[in-house]
Design an enzyme around this catalytic site. Structure first.
Site, PDB file in Angstrom:
ATOM      1  N   SER A 161      19.271  38.975  22.790  1.00 13.89           N
ATOM      2  CA  SER A 161      20.072  39.627  21.755  1.00 13.89           C
ATOM      3  C   SER A 161      20.712  40.896  22.311  1.00 13.89           C
ATOM      4  O   SER A 161      21.749  41.326  21.827  1.00 13.89           O
ATOM      5  CB  SER A 161      19.263  39.908  20.494  1.00 13.89           C
ATOM      6  OG  SER A 161      17.941  40.190  20.823  1.00 13.89           O
ATOM      7  N   SER A 162      20.107  41.485  23.371  1.00  9.20           N
ATOM      8  CA  SER A 162      20.713  42.701  23.951  1.00  9.20           C
ATOM      9  C   SER A 162      22.120  42.421  24.444  1.00  9.20           C
ATOM     10  O   SER A 162      23.030  43.226  24.258  1.00  9.20           O
ATOM     11  CB  SER A 162      19.906  43.234  25.130  1.00  9.20           C
ATOM     12  OG  SER A 162      18.547  43.049  24.942  1.00  9.20           O
TER      13      SER A 162
ATOM     14  N   HIS B 273      -0.470   0.660   9.568  1.00 13.84           N
ATOM     15  CA  HIS B 273      -1.682   1.088   8.863  1.00 13.84           C
ATOM     16  C   HIS B 273      -2.629   1.728   9.861  1.00 13.84           C
ATOM     17  O   HIS B 273      -3.816   1.829   9.630  1.00 13.84           O
ATOM     18  CB  HIS B 273      -2.379  -0.104   8.197  1.00 13.84           C
ATOM     19  CG  HIS B 273      -1.486  -0.853   7.276  1.00 13.84           C
ATOM     20  ND1 HIS B 273      -0.794  -1.975   7.662  1.00 13.84           N
ATOM     21  CD2 HIS B 273      -1.150  -0.605   5.983  1.00 13.84           C
ATOM     22  CE1 HIS B 273      -0.073  -2.397   6.632  1.00 13.84           C
ATOM     23  NE2 HIS B 273      -0.255  -1.587   5.612  1.00 13.84           N
TER      24      HIS B 273
ATOM     25  N   CYS C 280      12.559  42.741  28.583  1.00 19.48           N
ATOM     26  CA  CYS C 280      13.669  43.682  28.398  1.00 19.48           C
ATOM     27  C   CYS C 280      14.214  44.155  29.751  1.00 19.48           C
ATOM     28  O   CYS C 280      15.426  44.269  29.954  1.00 19.48           O
ATOM     29  CB  CYS C 280      13.197  44.859  27.555  1.00 19.48           C
ATOM     30  SG  CYS C 280      14.516  46.031  27.207  1.00 19.48           S
TER      31      CYS C 280
ATOM     32  N   GLY D   7      14.554  49.283  24.451  1.00 17.65           N
ATOM     33  CA  GLY D   7      16.015  49.277  24.292  1.00 17.65           C
ATOM     34  C   GLY D   7      16.564  50.690  24.227  1.00 17.65           C
ATOM     35  O   GLY D   7      17.592  51.022  24.841  1.00 17.65           O
TER      36      GLY D   7
ATOM     37  N   ASP E 261       8.683  40.005  24.223  1.00 19.85           N
ATOM     38  CA  ASP E 261       8.218  38.981  25.147  1.00 19.85           C
ATOM     39  C   ASP E 261       8.192  39.507  26.580  1.00 19.85           C
ATOM     40  O   ASP E 261       8.104  38.740  27.523  1.00 19.85           O
ATOM     41  CB  ASP E 261       9.100  37.721  25.037  1.00 19.85           C
ATOM     42  CG  ASP E 261      10.565  38.092  24.844  1.00 19.85           C
ATOM     43  OD1 ASP E 261      10.897  39.281  25.046  1.00 19.85           O
ATOM     44  OD2 ASP E 261      11.364  37.208  24.494  1.00 19.85           O
ATOM     45  N   GLY E 262       8.284  40.840  26.729  1.00 20.15           N
ATOM     46  CA  GLY E 262       8.122  41.435  28.055  1.00 20.15           C
ATOM     47  C   GLY E 262       9.274  41.188  28.997  1.00 20.15           C
ATOM     48  O   GLY E 262       9.091  41.203  30.215  1.00 20.15           O
TER      49      GLY E 262
ATOM     50  N   GLY F 272       0.823  -1.211   0.000  1.00 21.55           N
ATOM     51  CA  GLY F 272       0.000   0.000   0.000  1.00 21.55           C
ATOM     52  C   GLY F 272       0.855   1.258   0.000  1.00 21.55           C
ATOM     53  O   GLY F 272       2.012   1.246   0.411  1.00 21.55           O
TER      54      GLY F 272
ATOM     55  N   THR G 289      14.945  50.990  17.574  1.00 26.68           N
ATOM     56  CA  THR G 289      15.733  50.093  18.408  1.00 26.68           C
ATOM     57  C   THR G 289      16.644  50.934  19.302  1.00 26.68           C
ATOM     58  O   THR G 289      16.643  52.166  19.216  1.00 26.68           O
ATOM     59  CB  THR G 289      16.644  49.184  17.545  1.00 26.68           C
ATOM     60  OG1 THR G 289      17.627  50.015  16.921  1.00 26.68           O
ATOM     61  CG2 THR G 289      15.870  48.417  16.494  1.00 26.68           C
TER      62      THR G 289
END
Length: 570
Positions: A445-446, A220, A403, A557, A400-401, A55, A493
């Site tokens: 990333s900061s 199956h 910072c 930022g 995302d709160g 199959g 930024t």
């Protein structure tokens, strides 16, 4: 009915085979049938031809295993349905007419497949073809298999490989049948799933509660032998291996310590590759702890059940000859590039590289005194801790709160660092050391952006501490942030505040500039720029994925940068 990415429900088996053939120049379709053949059929003259199938819905099985060194052709049925006698017979005739020295049908043990392939075999024999059939039943699920016997599942792929390697070196049909039959007997497979699967256009085959997993199910969507609470991967693998090797299970595989096996960790179609890797590691550790040698391991999707989120483990007992046949080259596109060498969880790690010796960069008598550095840094840290909640609040609109948390983490890391040693007074060393602290502790990333800024700025200050050097340092830091971060002034930024301040600091290069006045102007510019981000469209960072109409606040930022500069001035 679950969503499926198909063109039509009725045409999905044809479309899948057509897609595979379109992408592989080594394959051809047999006109009028859902049969895939090697494009170099003349190459099998005088050799055994191998045909398999079943199959659809088990992709890449079986058409992915057609190629030199594996199958000569396959016959595909509709989804989870046996192919027709007519198509199997057409495939047999095609390879017979190409001059095959005998034909072997490799069939999974299901009633429909046995009947259709068996009927085609009888008709082909009546036409004078030399055809044999091997039925593979590798399923270890049922402790007392019924009359139907053990189901044929993922182990069948290893049989395709062994048979293909034998046929490629010119083995006779009798020899291929004998070796393949022996290999099939020394093999077992067991499946485990977190979800059912559904045929296109239909509802799922069974239901599993959120916290349940099913052991021993077929390919199956047939239910298995045991339903249980979801276990962690290592425990689940242990349960599978226990069941597969339990002597009280009539369909078990006898595994004595010291045995050598080939292991297949097969994705049943919908498990993430991340989970598959975890299961593979657990299987290797579990087998090694039982004293089993794993000669080779294959990890991937080999025989699936549409989108079933599950895994099957196959073990085949091997000797050197079988390992050689598994290692033999094949052009079949679904056979993985298996490294030749033993499998183990105890591999030696590469030792971590040692850091190069740090150049002592003490530049005595240059730059502000250590005590002054300490006072400025303390002010910066307490400012960041004070505005933590405000920054988090500003960040909630677009990010995302976190910072404020990220900047507070940096502040605490700097305080901790100063407690452990007095900060260096030389500007270049000070900024380099701060970059190290932030890269290690700040996160997000900061952390990397500040690290880039400080590292590049420090380079401009080596051996200098005149006022123009600070203006150069600011420019160098901003340039590094732009090069790797991808933002520009006006993108809403931290760069907006920094660039405004840098612009003001350019006055330091003029003769007779008053550094305090220039710094005050820089702080004012930064604060105004941070406030101005309120009306900007985000052009970089996570906020750029959100429509600007929702961002009525200044960028957190930019606000943080202005606050840091303000703290330095005080």
């Amino acid at each position: 009915v679950p969503k499926k990415l198909v063109t039509t429900v009725s045409g999905c088996a044809d479309d899948a085979v057509a897609g595979l053939v379109a992408c592989n120049p080594g394959l051809r379709l047999l006109q009028g049938h859902r049969v895939v053949l090697r494009s170099d059929l003349p190459a099998i003259r005088g050799r055994v031809a191998l045909l398999s199938g079943g199959g659809s819905g088990h992709e890449p099985a079986h058409a992915g295993y057609v190629g030199k060194g594996m199958l000569t052709g396959v016959v595909a049925g509709a989804v989870f349905a046996s192919p027709s006698v007519g198509s199997v017979l057409a495939a047999i005739r095609a390879v017979a007419q190409a001059g095959a020295a005998g034909i072997l049908l490799i069939v999974k043990n299901y009633t429909g497949d046995r009947l259709n392939f068996g009927m085609a075999l009888e008709r082909a024999r009546a036409e004078g073809a030399d055809v044999r059939m091997v039925v593979v039943g590798d399923d270890c699920a049922f402790a007392t298999p019924g009359k139907a016997g053990r189901r044929g599942i993922c182990g069948t792929v290893l049989i395709h490989k062994v048979a293909g390697a034998l046929a490629e070196v010119g083995a006779s049909l009798d020899e291929v049948v004998e070796k393949v039959t022996a290999a099939a007997k020394a093999m077992g497979t067991l499946g485990l799933s977190l979800s059912p699967c559904s045929i296109p256009g239909s509802k799922p085959s069974f239901q599993l509660a959120e916290d349940e997993m099913e052991l021993g199910l077929g390919i199956h969507g047939e239910a298995g032998v045991r339903r249980m609470k979801v276990l962690p991967a290592d425990k689940a693998v242990e349960t599978m291996l226990e069941h597969m090797t339990d002597p009280s299970n009539a369909s078990h595989l006898s595994l004595a310590p010291g045995s050598s096996v080939v292991l297949v960790v097969n994705n049943l179609g919908g498990l993430s590759c991340l989970e598959l890797g975890i299961v593979a590691g657990a299987a290797v550790r579990c087998l090694e702890s039982r004293g089993i040698r794993i000669a080779r391991a294959l990890v991937g999707s080999f025989m699936t059940a549409l989108e079933m989120a599950g895994v099957s483990l196959t073990l085949m007992l091997v000797d050197e000859e079988l390992v050689g046949l598994i290692d033999a080259k094949t052009t079949a596109m679904a056979w993985p590039n298996v490294p030749a060498g033993p499998v183990t969880a105890r591999r030696e790690e590469v030792p971590a590289p040692t850091e190069g010796p740090r150049k002592p960069q003490d530049e005595p008598g240059i730059g502000p005194g250590t005590a002054r550095v300490q006072r400025v840094l303390e002010r910066v840290c307490s400012t960041l801790l004070d505005i933590q909640d405000k920054l988090n609040e500003l960040d909630r609109g677009a990010g995302d709160g976190d910072c404020g948390h990220t900047h507070a983490r940096a502040a605490r890391a700097i305080q901790e660092w100063m407690r452990s040693r007095p900060p260096p007074a030389a500007p270049a060393q000070l900024l380099s050391a701060l970059a190290d602290v932030l890269l290690e502790q700040m996160g997000g990333s900061s952390g990397v952006l500040y690290g880039l800024f400080l590292t590049a700025a420090a380079r401009s200050l080596r051996g200098r501490s005149d006022f123009p050097a600070w203006a150069d340092a600011m420019d160098a830091g901003i340039e590094a942030m732009q090069r790797y971060g991808g933002a520009a002034p006006g993108d809403r930024t931290m760069l907006d505040s920094l660039c405004a301040a840098a612009q003001a600091l350019h006055s330091l290069r003029g003769p007779g500039a008053d550094p305090l006045q220039v710094l005050a102007a820089a702080v004012q510019s930064a604060e105004a720029a941070a406030e101005a981000t309120r009306h900007m469209e985000a052009g970089a960072g996570r906020a750029s994925y959100i429509r600007s109409s929702r961002l009525e606040q200044p960028d957190p930022g930019a606000v943080a940068v202005a606050a840091v500069l303000g703290a330095v001035l005080e």
